[in-house]
Motif scaffolding. Structure first.
Motif, PDB file in Angstrom:
ATOM      1  N   UNK A  21       0.896  -1.168   0.077  1.00 22.92           N
ATOM      2  CA  UNK A  21       0.010   0.050   0.101  1.00 22.92           C
ATOM      3  C   UNK A  21       0.854   1.192  -0.119  1.00 22.92           C
ATOM      4  N   UNK A  22       0.310   2.475  -0.420  1.00 23.46           N
ATOM      5  CA  UNK A  22       1.003   3.636  -0.517  1.00 23.46           C
ATOM      6  C   UNK A  22      -0.153   4.579  -0.500  1.00 23.46           C
ATOM      7  N   UNK A  23       0.253   5.539   0.502  1.00 21.07           N
ATOM      8  CA  UNK A  23      -0.839   6.609   0.704  1.00 21.07           C
ATOM      9  C   UNK A  23      -0.160   7.995   0.830  1.00 21.07           C
ATOM     10  N   UNK A  24      -0.858   9.064   0.434  1.00 23.52           N
ATOM     11  CA  UNK A  24      -0.189  10.224   0.442  1.00 23.52           C
ATOM     12  C   UNK A  24      -1.279  11.223   1.139  1.00 23.52           C
ATOM     13  N   UNK A  25      -0.714  12.275   1.898  1.00 26.10           N
ATOM     14  CA  UNK A  25      -1.589  13.408   2.519  1.00 26.10           C
ATOM     15  C   UNK A  25      -1.761  14.453   1.408  1.00 26.10           C
ATOM     16  N   UNK A  26      -1.272  14.493   0.478  1.00 22.69           N
ATOM     17  CA  UNK A  26      -1.399  15.481  -0.757  1.00 22.69           C
ATOM     18  C   UNK A  26      -2.404  14.781  -1.758  1.00 22.69           C
ATOM     19  N   UNK A  27      -3.139  15.797  -2.659  1.00 20.44           N
ATOM     20  CA  UNK A  27      -3.932  15.301  -3.530  1.00 20.44           C
ATOM     21  C   UNK A  27      -2.874  14.645  -4.725  1.00 20.44           C
ATOM     22  N   UNK A  28      -3.306  13.627  -5.323  1.00 19.26           N
ATOM     23  CA  UNK A  28      -2.235  12.819  -6.173  1.00 19.26           C
ATOM     24  C   UNK A  28      -2.855  13.159  -7.775  1.00 19.26           C
ATOM     25  N   UNK A  29      -2.047  13.189  -8.568  1.00 17.25           N
ATOM     26  CA  UNK A  29      -2.128  13.015 -10.057  1.00 17.25           C
ATOM     27  C   UNK A  29      -1.745  11.933 -10.479  1.00 17.25           C
ATOM     28  N   UNK A  30      -0.957  11.364 -10.055  1.00 16.28           N
ATOM     29  CA  UNK A  30      -0.320  10.085 -10.723  1.00 16.28           C
ATOM     30  C   UNK A  30       0.421   9.388  -9.592  1.00 16.28           C
ATOM     31  N   UNK A  31       0.499   7.877  -9.628  1.00 14.65           N
ATOM     32  CA  UNK A  31       1.529   7.091  -8.950  1.00 14.65           C
ATOM     33  C   UNK A  31       2.287   6.274  -9.510  1.00 14.65           C
ATOM     34  N   UNK A  32       3.420   6.099  -9.423  1.00 17.04           N
ATOM     35  CA  UNK A  32       4.533   5.299 -10.193  1.00 17.04           C
ATOM     36  C   UNK A  32       4.756   4.210  -9.167  1.00 17.04           C
ATOM     37  N   UNK A  33       5.100   3.225  -9.781  1.00 16.79           N
ATOM     38  CA  UNK A  33       5.840   1.726  -8.982  1.00 16.79           C
ATOM     39  C   UNK A  33       6.865   1.496  -9.818  1.00 16.79           C
ATOM     40  N   UNK A  34       7.860   1.055  -8.774  1.00 13.89           N
ATOM     41  CA  UNK A  34       9.292   0.844  -9.235  1.00 13.89           C
ATOM     42  C   UNK A  34       9.738  -0.307  -8.574  1.00 13.89           C
ATOM     43  N   UNK A  35      10.731  -1.205  -8.957  1.00 18.16           N
ATOM     44  CA  UNK A  35      11.094  -2.433  -8.275  1.00 18.16           C
ATOM     45  C   UNK A  35      12.514  -2.184  -8.495  1.00 18.16           C
ATOM     46  N   UNK A  36      13.358  -2.332  -7.237  1.00 19.85           N
ATOM     47  CA  UNK A  36      14.626  -2.464  -7.413  1.00 19.85           C
ATOM     48  C   UNK A  36      15.346  -3.608  -6.568  1.00 19.85           C
ATOM     49  N   UNK A  37      16.054  -4.261  -7.468  1.00 21.39           N
ATOM     50  CA  UNK A  37      16.657  -5.541  -6.779  1.00 21.39           C
ATOM     51  C   UNK A  37      18.026  -5.177  -6.398  1.00 21.39           C
ATOM     52  N   UNK A  38      18.707  -6.023  -5.209  1.00 14.09           N
ATOM     53  CA  UNK A  38      19.639  -5.526  -4.668  1.00 14.09           C
ATOM     54  C   UNK A  38      20.914  -5.251  -5.583  1.00 14.09           C
ATOM     55  N   UNK A  39      21.600  -3.997  -5.460  1.00 15.37           N
ATOM     56  CA  UNK A  39      22.748  -3.874  -6.248  1.00 15.37           C
ATOM     57  C   UNK A  39      22.476  -3.242  -7.495  1.00 15.37           C
ATOM     58  N   UNK A  40      21.119  -3.273  -8.004  1.00 10.60           N
ATOM     59  CA  UNK A  40      20.721  -2.503  -9.133  1.00 10.60           C
ATOM     60  C   UNK A  40      19.891  -1.319  -9.020  1.00 10.60           C
ATOM     61  N   UNK A  41      19.559  -0.766 -10.158  1.00 11.33           N
ATOM     62  CA  UNK A  41      18.828   0.381 -10.159  1.00 11.33           C
ATOM     63  C   UNK A  41      17.371   0.241 -10.374  1.00 11.33           C
ATOM     64  N   UNK A  42      16.497   1.042  -9.769  1.00 11.17           N
ATOM     65  CA  UNK A  42      15.217   1.211  -9.956  1.00 11.17           C
ATOM     66  C   UNK A  42      14.729   0.858 -11.214  1.00 11.17           C
ATOM     67  N   UNK A  43      13.668  -0.414 -11.437  1.00 11.03           N
ATOM     68  CA  UNK A  43      13.230  -0.363 -12.688  1.00 11.03           C
ATOM     69  C   UNK A  43      11.603  -0.253 -12.754  1.00 11.03           C
ATOM     70  N   UNK A  44      11.424   0.542 -13.838  1.00  9.48           N
ATOM     71  CA  UNK A  44       9.696   0.790 -13.613  1.00  9.48           C
ATOM     72  C   UNK A  44       8.863  -0.360 -13.931  1.00  9.48           C
ATOM     73  N   UNK A  45       7.637  -0.137 -13.262  1.00  9.41           N
ATOM     74  CA  UNK A  45       6.834  -1.284 -13.226  1.00  9.41           C
ATOM     75  C   UNK A  45       5.469  -0.689 -14.074  1.00  9.41           C
TER      76      UNK A  45
END
Lengths: 111, 114
Positions: A21-45
């Motif tokens: 889960x991901x929550x924000x106290x501000x109004x949102x326009x968009x939400x991004x999800x990324x996954x980062x494996x150990x020792x690597x850069x985050x990758x877009x989901x």
């Protein structure tokens, strides 16, 4: 304003399901999800836009409740390759608002 | 290039020295971000460049940190008088433009301050 993710960490056996889960106290326009494996850069989901749109990526899907300013990432029938840290990133309505990430959820899938 | 390129990949420096970290974004990407990731921690926003607009520096932790982006392409993050708490991986990301494009991250520059 940094979004808040929960849980902080989760351990699954292969084939089990999980929700992040991901929550924000501000109004949102968009939400991004990324996954980062150990020792690597985050990758877009995926990206979700306001309107409650639900998107999918293989067996990973997500929802965005604009009214509640929340998004959830659903991982079904988890695989070993799903292990990593998942980050949600949120941006506001302004085109010049930077993308700010939560602290991440560490997911470990074991055999 | 094919992806976001960062250099150096590793930098070890002594406390009090200045360091420069470079980011070469994907050609044509108008938005560029710098994030900091300390060991086992999340992605801490530092600074954001969008086209010709003034950069959003709201995430810079102190006035020892600065960044510039020349010609709308390459960016340099400068840390003056480094401290041990500056040790982290500094990640750069670029985006094609618009509010909803995905970010492409570089492999990061690992900074160690002794």
């Amino acid at each position: 304003q940094q979004p808040v993710q929960s849980p902080q960490a989760v351990i699954l056996r292969e084939g089990e399901d999980a929700v992040i889960n991901c929550s924000s106290s501000k109004a949102l326009y968009s939400v991004h999800w990324y996954r980062q494996k150990h020792g690597e850069a985050p990758v877009f989901l995926m990206i979700l836009l306001k309107g409650g749109e639900q998107k999918g990526h293989e067996k990973i899907s997500a929802s965005f409740n604009e009214k509640k300013q929340q998004s959830s990432l659903y991982l079904t029938a988890s695989q070993l390759s799903y292990s990593g840290t998942y980050f949600c990133g949120t941006g506001g309505d302004s085109g010049n608002t930077p993308l700010v990430f939560g602290k991440g959820t560490r997911l470990s899938v074991i055999a | 290039g094919a992806g976001v390129s960062q250099s150096p990949s590793n930098k070890v420096t002594e406390k009090g020295k200045d360091v420069e970290l470079r980011c070469d974004p994907i050609s044509g990407h108008t938005a560029l971000y710098w994030y900091r990731q300390s060991l086992g921690q999340g992605l801490e926003f530092l600074i954001y460049f969008q086209g010709n607009s003034a950069p959003d520096k709201s995430g810079l932790p102190s006035d020892r940190f600065s960044a510039e982006r020349t010609g709308g392409s390459v960016s340099t993050l400068t840390i003056q008088r480094t401290q041990q708490e500056d040790s982290a991986v500094y990640l750069c990301a670029s985006r094609q433009g618009g509010r909803t494009g995905e970010l492409f991250f570089g492999e990061g520059s690992r900074l160690t301050v002794l």
